[in-house]
Design a protein around this motif. Structure first.
Motif, PDB file in Angstrom:
ATOM      1  N   MET A 100       0.958  -1.256  -0.037  1.00 32.54           N
ATOM      2  CA  MET A 100       0.078   0.031   0.121  1.00 32.54           C
ATOM      3  C   MET A 100       0.749   1.285   0.088  1.00 32.54           C
ATOM      4  O   MET A 100       1.853   1.289   0.995  1.00 32.54           O
ATOM      5  N   ASP A 101       0.682   2.003  -1.004  1.00 31.14           N
ATOM      6  CA  ASP A 101       1.522   3.230  -0.851  1.00 31.14           C
ATOM      7  C   ASP A 101       1.228   4.551  -0.056  1.00 31.14           C
ATOM      8  O   ASP A 101       0.054   4.348   0.344  1.00 31.14           O
ATOM      9  N   GLN A 102       1.992   5.291   0.218  1.00 34.39           N
ATOM     10  CA  GLN A 102       1.754   6.356   0.930  1.00 34.39           C
ATOM     11  C   GLN A 102       0.550   7.276   0.579  1.00 34.39           C
ATOM     12  O   GLN A 102      -0.203   7.853   1.419  1.00 34.39           O
ATOM     13  N   GLU A 103       0.501   7.470  -0.834  1.00 37.73           N
ATOM     14  CA  GLU A 103      -0.580   8.455  -1.097  1.00 37.73           C
ATOM     15  C   GLU A 103      -1.983   7.668  -0.954  1.00 37.73           C
ATOM     16  O   GLU A 103      -2.900   8.430  -0.505  1.00 37.73           O
ATOM     17  N   ARG A 104      -1.895   6.483  -1.023  1.00 36.00           N
ATOM     18  CA  ARG A 104      -3.429   5.871  -0.971  1.00 36.00           C
ATOM     19  C   ARG A 104      -3.667   5.945   0.607  1.00 36.00           C
ATOM     20  O   ARG A 104      -4.788   5.974   0.966  1.00 36.00           O
ATOM     21  N   MET A 105      -2.783   5.808   1.411  1.00 33.54           N
ATOM     22  CA  MET A 105      -2.829   5.473   2.820  1.00 33.54           C
ATOM     23  C   MET A 105      -3.450   7.120   3.286  1.00 33.54           C
ATOM     24  O   MET A 105      -4.235   6.937   4.215  1.00 33.54           O
ATOM     25  N   ALA A 106      -2.888   8.053   2.907  1.00 34.40           N
ATOM     26  CA  ALA A 106      -3.245   9.298   3.205  1.00 34.40           C
ATOM     27  C   ALA A 106      -4.476   9.707   2.843  1.00 34.40           C
ATOM     28  O   ALA A 106      -5.464  10.342   3.586  1.00 34.40           O
ATOM     29  N   MET A 107      -5.151   9.185   1.554  1.00 37.01           N
ATOM     30  CA  MET A 107      -6.424   9.245   1.076  1.00 37.01           C
ATOM     31  C   MET A 107      -7.568   8.577   1.730  1.00 37.01           C
ATOM     32  O   MET A 107      -8.627   9.373   2.322  1.00 37.01           O
ATOM     33  N   GLU A 108      -6.997   7.300   2.306  1.00 37.63           N
ATOM     34  CA  GLU A 108      -7.818   6.683   3.248  1.00 37.63           C
ATOM     35  C   GLU A 108      -8.113   7.238   4.444  1.00 37.63           C
ATOM     36  O   GLU A 108      -9.266   7.233   4.953  1.00 37.63           O
ATOM     37  N   ALA A 109      -7.005   7.722   4.916  1.00 33.99           N
ATOM     38  CA  ALA A 109      -7.097   8.399   6.481  1.00 33.99           C
ATOM     39  C   ALA A 109      -7.608   9.935   6.310  1.00 33.99           C
ATOM     40  O   ALA A 109      -8.407   9.960   7.116  1.00 33.99           O
ATOM     41  N   ASN A 110      -7.687  10.526   5.219  1.00 40.61           N
ATOM     42  CA  ASN A 110      -8.531  11.725   5.153  1.00 40.61           C
ATOM     43  C   ASN A 110      -9.987  11.255   4.911  1.00 40.61           C
ATOM     44  O   ASN A 110     -10.897  12.021   5.589  1.00 40.61           O
ATOM     45  N   ALA A 111     -10.238  10.403   4.035  1.00 39.49           N
ATOM     46  CA  ALA A 111     -11.722  10.001   4.103  1.00 39.49           C
ATOM     47  C   ALA A 111     -12.168   9.305   5.625  1.00 39.49           C
ATOM     48  O   ALA A 111     -13.498   9.834   5.720  1.00 39.49           O
ATOM     49  N   GLU A 112     -11.439   8.681   6.189  1.00 39.44           N
ATOM     50  CA  GLU A 112     -11.880   8.448   7.503  1.00 39.44           C
ATOM     51  C   GLU A 112     -12.237   9.527   8.406  1.00 39.44           C
ATOM     52  O   GLU A 112     -13.076   9.511   9.039  1.00 39.44           O
ATOM     53  N   MET A 113     -11.188  10.450   8.445  1.00 37.69           N
ATOM     54  CA  MET A 113     -11.411  11.483   9.334  1.00 37.69           C
ATOM     55  C   MET A 113     -12.750  12.531   8.876  1.00 37.69           C
ATOM     56  O   MET A 113     -13.411  12.997   9.741  1.00 37.69           O
ATOM     57  N   MET A 114     -12.950  12.479   7.259  1.00 40.80           N
ATOM     58  CA  MET A 114     -14.121  13.214   7.185  1.00 40.80           C
ATOM     59  C   MET A 114     -15.369  12.583   7.382  1.00 40.80           C
ATOM     60  O   MET A 114     -16.207  13.197   7.807  1.00 40.80           O
ATOM     61  N   THR A 115     -15.378  11.134   7.340  1.00 37.86           N
ATOM     62  CA  THR A 115     -16.548  10.519   7.823  1.00 37.86           C
ATOM     63  C   THR A 115     -16.833  10.648   9.089  1.00 37.86           C
ATOM     64  O   THR A 115     -18.130  10.855   9.723  1.00 37.86           O
ATOM     65  N   MET A 116     -15.776  10.614  10.065  1.00 37.10           N
ATOM     66  CA  MET A 116     -15.927  10.796  11.718  1.00 37.10           C
ATOM     67  C   MET A 116     -16.310  12.437  11.786  1.00 37.10           C
ATOM     68  O   MET A 116     -17.128  12.386  12.505  1.00 37.10           O
ATOM     69  N   MET A 117     -15.831  13.328  11.313  1.00 31.80           N
ATOM     70  CA  MET A 117     -16.257  14.553  11.292  1.00 31.80           C
ATOM     71  C   MET A 117     -17.820  14.883  10.996  1.00 31.80           C
ATOM     72  O   MET A 117     -18.398  15.244  11.709  1.00 31.80           O
ATOM     73  N   LEU A 118     -18.075  14.412   9.845  1.00 29.47           N
ATOM     74  CA  LEU A 118     -19.604  14.363   9.407  1.00 29.47           C
ATOM     75  C   LEU A 118     -20.417  13.693  10.669  1.00 29.47           C
ATOM     76  O   LEU A 118     -21.669  14.391  11.022  1.00 29.47           O
ATOM     77  N   GLN A 119     -20.158  12.612  10.898  1.00 25.37           N
ATOM     78  CA  GLN A 119     -20.938  11.698  11.722  1.00 25.37           C
ATOM     79  C   GLN A 119     -20.820  12.720  13.330  1.00 25.37           C
ATOM     80  O   GLN A 119     -21.893  12.862  13.782  1.00 25.37           O
ATOM     81  N   SER A 120     -19.851  13.007  13.766  1.00 24.60           N
ATOM     82  CA  SER A 120     -19.983  13.947  14.990  1.00 24.60           C
ATOM     83  C   SER A 120     -20.720  15.169  15.092  1.00 24.60           C
ATOM     84  O   SER A 120     -21.446  15.220  15.828  1.00 24.60           O
ATOM     85  N   CYS A 121     -20.381  15.806  13.907  1.00 28.35           N
ATOM     86  CA  CYS A 121     -21.553  16.942  13.606  1.00 28.35           C
ATOM     87  C   CYS A 121     -22.844  16.581  13.475  1.00 28.35           C
ATOM     88  O   CYS A 121     -23.776  17.428  14.157  1.00 28.35           O
ATOM     89  N   ARG A 122     -22.958  15.528  12.788  1.00 34.84           N
ATOM     90  CA  ARG A 122     -24.424  15.304  12.614  1.00 34.84           C
ATOM     91  C   ARG A 122     -25.030  14.843  13.915  1.00 34.84           C
ATOM     92  O   ARG A 122     -26.354  15.148  14.371  1.00 34.84           O
ATOM     93  N   GLU A 123     -24.280  14.112  15.047  1.00 33.26           N
ATOM     94  CA  GLU A 123     -24.782  13.689  16.030  1.00 33.26           C
ATOM     95  C   GLU A 123     -25.072  14.970  17.125  1.00 33.26           C
ATOM     96  O   GLU A 123     -25.850  14.883  18.152  1.00 33.26           O
ATOM     97  N   LYS A 124     -24.097  15.776  17.086  1.00 31.83           N
ATOM     98  CA  LYS A 124     -24.311  17.039  17.818  1.00 31.83           C
ATOM     99  C   LYS A 124     -25.293  18.048  17.522  1.00 31.83           C
ATOM    100  O   LYS A 124     -25.737  18.754  18.281  1.00 31.83           O
ATOM    101  N   THR A 125     -25.557  18.223  16.185  1.00 33.96           N
ATOM    102  CA  THR A 125     -26.466  19.198  15.940  1.00 33.96           C
ATOM    103  C   THR A 125     -27.922  18.990  15.312  1.00 33.96           C
ATOM    104  O   THR A 125     -28.729  19.739  15.262  1.00 33.96           O
ATOM    105  N   ILE A 126     -28.032  17.563  14.770  1.00 35.69           N
ATOM    106  CA  ILE A 126     -29.300  17.341  14.176  1.00 35.69           C
ATOM    107  C   ILE A 126     -30.257  16.509  15.128  1.00 35.69           C
ATOM    108  O   ILE A 126     -29.882  15.597  15.593  1.00 35.69           O
ATOM    109  N   SER A 127     -31.555  17.258  15.142  1.00 34.97           N
ATOM    110  CA  SER A 127     -32.377  16.431  16.083  1.00 34.97           C
ATOM    111  C   SER A 127     -32.897  15.185  15.572  1.00 34.97           C
ATOM    112  O   SER A 127     -32.925  14.722  14.322  1.00 34.97           O
TER     113      SER A 127
END
Length: 70
Positions: free
Chosen positions: A1-28
């Motif tokens: 697995m090359d570093q670029e792919r690992m960085a892309m996967e980490a970025n996608a995971e961070m975005m997913t976690m961020m969206l989930q966290s904001c959704r849980e905090k703000t949406i009824s």
């Protein structure tokens, strides 16, 4: 697995976690409508903005600390 792919996967995971966290905090959980209220929409956008701006604030503070140490 090359570093670029690992960085892309980490970025996608961070975005997913961020969206989930904001959704849980703000949406009824009990909606009578499929759309967000104006307040929920604003809070969700503010939450996302805070996540996006945080690294900039940290880097700025670190640079100021390094400047003061020299």
């Amino acid at each position: 697995m090359d570093q670029e792919r690992m960085a892309m996967e980490a970025n996608a995971e961070m975005m997913t976690m961020m969206l989930q966290s904001c959704r849980e905090k703000t949406i009824s959980k009990t909606h009578s409508s499929p759309d967000l209220s104006q307040q929920e929409s604003q809070q969700f956008q503010y939450c996302l903005t805070k996540f996006m701006e945080t690294p900039n604030h940290i880097m700025s503070a670190m640079q100021q600390m390094q400047g003061g140490m020299q």
